[in-house]
Design a protein around this motif. Structure first.
Motif, PDB file in Angstrom:
ATOM      1  N   MET A   1       0.961  -0.860  -0.064  1.00 54.20           N
ATOM      2  CA  MET A   1       0.193   0.131  -0.232  1.00 54.20           C
ATOM      3  C   MET A   1       0.557   1.117   0.224  1.00 54.20           C
ATOM      4  O   MET A   1       1.579   1.510   0.492  1.00 54.20           O
ATOM      5  CB  MET A   1      -0.827   0.021   0.824  1.00 54.20           C
ATOM      6  N   LEU A   2       0.325   2.196  -0.442  1.00 54.40           N
ATOM      7  CA  LEU A   2       1.669   3.845  -0.937  1.00 54.40           C
ATOM      8  C   LEU A   2       1.222   4.695  -0.174  1.00 54.40           C
ATOM      9  O   LEU A   2      -0.706   4.023   0.042  1.00 54.40           O
ATOM     10  CB  LEU A   2       1.445   4.368  -2.385  1.00 54.40           C
ATOM     11  N   ARG A   3       1.976   4.965   0.608  1.00 52.01           N
ATOM     12  CA  ARG A   3       0.648   6.425   1.766  1.00 52.01           C
ATOM     13  C   ARG A   3       2.114   7.235   1.906  1.00 52.01           C
ATOM     14  O   ARG A   3       2.947   7.448   1.963  1.00 52.01           O
ATOM     15  CB  ARG A   3       1.203   5.299   3.250  1.00 52.01           C
ATOM     16  N   LEU A   4       1.466   8.358   2.593  1.00 54.50           N
ATOM     17  CA  LEU A   4       2.288   9.285   2.573  1.00 54.50           C
ATOM     18  C   LEU A   4       2.148   9.185   3.650  1.00 54.50           C
ATOM     19  O   LEU A   4       1.591   8.803   4.627  1.00 54.50           O
ATOM     20  CB  LEU A   4       0.723  10.344   2.967  1.00 54.50           C
ATOM     21  N   SER A   5       3.328  10.068   3.903  1.00 49.85           N
ATOM     22  CA  SER A   5       3.745  10.538   5.467  1.00 49.85           C
ATOM     23  C   SER A   5       2.738  10.926   6.527  1.00 49.85           C
ATOM     24  O   SER A   5       2.075  11.781   5.603  1.00 49.85           O
ATOM     25  CB  SER A   5       5.454  11.002   6.393  1.00 49.85           C
ATOM     26  N   LYS A   6       2.448  11.155   7.487  1.00 45.69           N
ATOM     27  CA  LYS A   6       1.764  11.471   8.135  1.00 45.69           C
ATOM     28  C   LYS A   6       2.251  13.416   8.264  1.00 45.69           C
ATOM     29  O   LYS A   6       0.965  14.292   8.122  1.00 45.69           O
ATOM     30  CB  LYS A   6       1.730  11.712   9.899  1.00 45.69           C
ATOM     31  N   LEU A   7       4.217  13.687   8.684  1.00 46.31           N
ATOM     32  CA  LEU A   7       3.864  14.763   8.307  1.00 46.31           C
ATOM     33  C   LEU A   7       3.424  15.587   6.862  1.00 46.31           C
ATOM     34  O   LEU A   7       3.320  16.362   7.153  1.00 46.31           O
ATOM     35  CB  LEU A   7       5.770  15.030   8.025  1.00 46.31           C
ATOM     36  N   ALA A   8       3.804  14.590   5.831  1.00 47.82           N
ATOM     37  CA  ALA A   8       3.035  15.534   4.379  1.00 47.82           C
ATOM     38  C   ALA A   8       1.264  15.534   4.472  1.00 47.82           C
ATOM     39  O   ALA A   8       1.484  16.697   3.412  1.00 47.82           O
ATOM     40  CB  ALA A   8       3.637  14.207   2.985  1.00 47.82           C
ATOM     41  N   ASP A   9       1.325  14.841   5.152  1.00 47.09           N
ATOM     42  CA  ASP A   9      -0.637  15.049   5.179  1.00 47.09           C
ATOM     43  C   ASP A   9      -0.894  15.974   6.060  1.00 47.09           C
ATOM     44  O   ASP A   9      -1.080  16.708   5.606  1.00 47.09           O
ATOM     45  CB  ASP A   9      -1.014  13.302   5.646  1.00 47.09           C
ATOM     46  N   TYR A  10       0.124  16.311   7.184  1.00 45.58           N
ATOM     47  CA  TYR A  10      -0.435  17.617   8.247  1.00 45.58           C
ATOM     48  C   TYR A  10       0.301  18.828   6.926  1.00 45.58           C
ATOM     49  O   TYR A  10      -0.543  19.943   7.198  1.00 45.58           O
ATOM     50  CB  TYR A  10       0.354  17.848   8.910  1.00 45.58           C
ATOM     51  N   ALA A  11       0.359  18.697   5.934  1.00 41.79           N
ATOM     52  CA  ALA A  11       1.424  19.481   5.357  1.00 41.79           C
ATOM     53  C   ALA A  11       0.372  20.416   3.999  1.00 41.79           C
ATOM     54  O   ALA A  11       0.147  21.629   4.245  1.00 41.79           O
ATOM     55  CB  ALA A  11       2.709  19.905   4.875  1.00 41.79           C
ATOM     56  N   VAL A  12       0.099  19.439   4.125  1.00 44.40           N
ATOM     57  CA  VAL A  12      -1.474  19.568   2.929  1.00 44.40           C
ATOM     58  C   VAL A  12      -1.868  20.473   4.093  1.00 44.40           C
ATOM     59  O   VAL A  12      -3.032  21.013   3.408  1.00 44.40           O
ATOM     60  CB  VAL A  12      -1.490  18.336   2.073  1.00 44.40           C
ATOM     61  N   LEU A  13      -2.458  19.424   4.439  1.00 44.19           N
ATOM     62  CA  LEU A  13      -3.730  20.155   5.409  1.00 44.19           C
ATOM     63  C   LEU A  13      -3.509  21.782   5.349  1.00 44.19           C
ATOM     64  O   LEU A  13      -4.242  22.251   5.560  1.00 44.19           O
ATOM     65  CB  LEU A  13      -3.873  18.799   6.595  1.00 44.19           C
ATOM     66  N   THR A  14      -2.605  21.380   6.064  1.00 45.23           N
ATOM     67  CA  THR A  14      -1.845  23.345   6.868  1.00 45.23           C
ATOM     68  C   THR A  14      -2.268  23.650   5.642  1.00 45.23           C
ATOM     69  O   THR A  14      -2.494  25.140   5.736  1.00 45.23           O
ATOM     70  CB  THR A  14      -0.842  23.124   7.427  1.00 45.23           C
ATOM     71  N   LEU A  15      -1.517  23.561   4.542  1.00 52.45           N
ATOM     72  CA  LEU A  15      -1.692  24.619   3.703  1.00 52.45           C
ATOM     73  C   LEU A  15      -3.095  25.036   3.037  1.00 52.45           C
ATOM     74  O   LEU A  15      -2.944  26.044   2.395  1.00 52.45           O
ATOM     75  CB  LEU A  15      -0.689  23.640   2.440  1.00 52.45           C
ATOM     76  N   VAL A  16      -3.702  23.612   2.965  1.00 57.73           N
ATOM     77  CA  VAL A  16      -5.472  24.107   2.112  1.00 57.73           C
ATOM     78  C   VAL A  16      -5.529  24.825   3.132  1.00 57.73           C
ATOM     79  O   VAL A  16      -6.829  25.750   3.339  1.00 57.73           O
ATOM     80  CB  VAL A  16      -6.717  22.371   2.455  1.00 57.73           C
ATOM     81  N   LYS A  17      -6.344  24.908   4.585  1.00 54.02           N
ATOM     82  CA  LYS A  17      -5.968  25.823   5.801  1.00 54.02           C
ATOM     83  C   LYS A  17      -5.979  27.367   5.158  1.00 54.02           C
ATOM     84  O   LYS A  17      -6.422  28.458   5.394  1.00 54.02           O
ATOM     85  CB  LYS A  17      -5.613  25.234   6.903  1.00 54.02           C
ATOM     86  N   LEU A  18      -4.672  27.395   5.490  1.00 51.01           N
ATOM     87  CA  LEU A  18      -3.918  28.505   5.278  1.00 51.01           C
ATOM     88  C   LEU A  18      -4.272  29.475   3.730  1.00 51.01           C
ATOM     89  O   LEU A  18      -4.225  30.572   3.730  1.00 51.01           O
ATOM     90  CB  LEU A  18      -2.653  28.297   4.821  1.00 51.01           C
ATOM     91  N   GLY A  19      -4.987  27.915   3.207  1.00 44.68           N
ATOM     92  CA  GLY A  19      -5.024  29.082   1.835  1.00 44.68           C
ATOM     93  C   GLY A  19      -6.666  29.564   1.586  1.00 44.68           C
ATOM     94  O   GLY A  19      -6.989  30.257   1.231  1.00 44.68           O
ATOM     95  N   ARG A  20      -7.231  29.369   3.163  1.00 41.65           N
ATOM     96  CA  ARG A  20      -8.482  30.023   3.258  1.00 41.65           C
ATOM     97  C   ARG A  20      -8.357  31.322   4.038  1.00 41.65           C
ATOM     98  O   ARG A  20      -9.894  31.886   4.159  1.00 41.65           O
ATOM     99  CB  ARG A  20      -9.858  29.440   3.567  1.00 41.65           C
ATOM    100  N   HIS A  21      -7.507  31.660   3.882  1.00 42.15           N
ATOM    101  CA  HIS A  21      -7.364  33.415   5.019  1.00 42.15           C
ATOM    102  C   HIS A  21      -6.675  33.642   3.789  1.00 42.15           C
ATOM    103  O   HIS A  21      -5.637  33.471   3.476  1.00 42.15           O
ATOM    104  CB  HIS A  21      -5.943  32.502   6.085  1.00 42.15           C
TER     105      HIS A  21
END
Length: 162
Positions: A1-21
């Motif tokens: 199974m291919l999986r992102l690292s948790k840090l990469a997952d958090y980075a995407v989530l953080t950027l999505v949230k930042l993009g809303r500000h």
């Protein structure tokens, strides 16, 4: 199974949230908004800023903001900023011949690695923000971008079903 690292997952989530500000956002505010522990958010922000994806502003009214539009930030760029080059594997056998071209699959995985990188390069933070959040079994709605979002169909960005 291919999986992102948790840090990469958090980075995407953080950027999505930042993009809303429209303004700078602090690390503690992003931690509260994402549900990710503040030390982890701080680490992600520092990594993304050092890679040029974020701009940091110091001082009493300091924080972080995107360095470019969300449409210009690809998931591939985020993963590479956090985890390094995207590569499924360099060689499956792990033998001594893998590094010198003697392996029968030497270079064969390049096609797979390139396909994964190309696909991830075609998905932006803006597109991730458009995806409908659908919790998976045993998962709360806010528990991660890579695992908590599902594309309802393969329609172009902006035409998602649901």
């Amino acid at each position: 199974m291919l999986r992102l690292s948790k840090l990469a997952d958090y980075a995407v989530l953080t950027l999505v949230k930042l993009g809303r500000h429209d303004t700078v956002v602090t690390s503690p505010a992003l931690a509260q908004e994402t549900g990710v522990p503040e030390p982890t958010v701080a680490k992600v922000l520092k990594t993304l800023a050092s890679d040029g994806l974020l701009v940091s502003q110091r001082g009493a009214r300091g924080g972080y903001r995107l360095a470019m539009k969300p449409e210009e930030i690809s998931i591939a760029r985020v993963i590479e900023a956090v985890d390094g080059p995207i590569s499924l594997t360099a060689c499956v056998t792990g033998g001594s011949g893998c590094d010198n071209g003697e392996c029968t699959l030497y270079g064969g995985w390049d096609v797979v690695n390139d396909a994964i990188r190309d696909t991830l390069s075609g998905i932006s933070i803006a597109r991730m923000a458009e995806m409908k959040q659908v919790p998976r079994r045993g998962q709360s709605a806010g528990s991660g971008i890579a695992n908590g979002f599902r594309q309802e169909n393969m329609a172009p960005a902006g035409t998602m079903g649901g």
